[in-house]
Design a protein around this motif. Structure first.
Motif, short mmCIF file in Angstrom:
data_model
loop_
_atom_site.label_atom_id
_atom_site.label_comp_id
_atom_site.label_asym_id
_atom_site.label_seq_id
_atom_site.Cartn_x
_atom_site.Cartn_y
_atom_site.Cartn_z
N LEU A 46 0.94 -1.37 0.17
CA LEU A 46 0.09 0.04 -0.16
C LEU A 46 0.91 1.15 0.13
O LEU A 46 0.51 2.24 -0.75
N MET A 47 1.97 1.29 0.52
CA MET A 47 3.05 2.49 0.84
C MET A 47 3.40 2.56 -0.61
O MET A 47 3.80 3.66 -0.89
N ARG A 48 3.83 1.51 -1.27
CA ARG A 48 4.29 1.61 -2.70
C ARG A 48 3.47 2.26 -3.64
O ARG A 48 3.66 3.09 -4.28
N VAL A 49 2.27 1.86 -3.42
CA VAL A 49 1.16 2.29 -4.36
C VAL A 49 1.15 3.95 -3.96
O VAL A 49 0.98 4.74 -4.87
N ASN A 50 1.30 4.39 -2.66
CA ASN A 50 1.18 5.90 -2.27
C ASN A 50 2.47 6.56 -2.84
O ASN A 50 2.10 7.91 -3.20
#
Length: 205
Positions: A46-50
């Motif tokens: 999720l943080m990579r997506v962000n």
């Protein structure tokens, strides 16, 4: 030539995840908790997506500022871009803490977003602002969804995402106040479809 060197340096820093922030990382005050391996991988995805979203934000604001038709709007885009640099730094730092990495496709994401921002700017300032409003609306919804799926014990990631959500709402409101023109439904739908491809891919790659 100086402009070209400066621009290239910024692009390189953005896509490699080494852009420094100016505000303190909200995660630094958050409680540290142990995560299971499954939770860690999910948070990292999720943080990579962000982080990819922030790479795109830099490209969008850079291109919209460059092709804006008024100096006032150019300044607005540049200021918003500087605030988004904090998000870029925070998400990169969190990925490192989670033992993960930024997206391998960052150069592609940046290039695609830059072209999209340029096209929005060429449509006129009102449409360009409308593109910001719709983008920030979709990003805010996307971040709210992350807050529902991030592990409850991942206080650091949750603190970052919540502050990002607050900032995105403010950016959208600022663009609306400057005279944004609503995006047509087909454009909004196309934006959602492209965002879906990006988020699904960036979670893994």
């Amino acid at each position: 030539m100086d402009w070209l060197i400066t621009a290239f340096d910024k692009v390189l820093r953005v896509v490699t995840g080494v852009t420094p922030g100016t505000r303190p990382n909200p995660a630094r005050q958050a409680q540290v908790s142990d995560l299971s391996e499954t939770e860690r991988r999910h948070s990292a995805g999720l943080m990579r997506v962000n982080h990819v979203g922030e790479v795109c934000a830099q490209a969008l604001y850079d291109s919209q500022a460059r092709f804006a038709r008024t100096e006032a709007l150019r300044r607005q885009f540049k200021e918003a871009g500087r605030e988004e640099e904090d998000h870029l730094a925070w998400t990169a730092e969190r990925l490192d803490e989670l033992g993960s990495r930024t997206s391998l496709l960052n150069p592609l994401w940046y290039a695609g977003a830059y072209v999209t921002g340029a096209l929005a700017a060429k449509a006129g300032d009102a449409r360009s602002l409308g593109f910001v409003v719709e983008t920030e609306r979709q990003v805010e919804a996307h971040l709210a969804g992350h807050l529902k799926t991030l592990p409850e014990s991942d206080h650091k990631s949750r603190a970052i995402v919540e502050q990002m959500r607050v900032d995105e709402v403010a950016h959208g409101a600022s663009a609306q106040d400057l005279g944004a023109e609503a995006m047509p439904l087909p454009v909004r739908m196309a934006m959602r479809a492209m965002a879906k491809v990006m988020t699904t891919t960036a979670y893994y790659i």
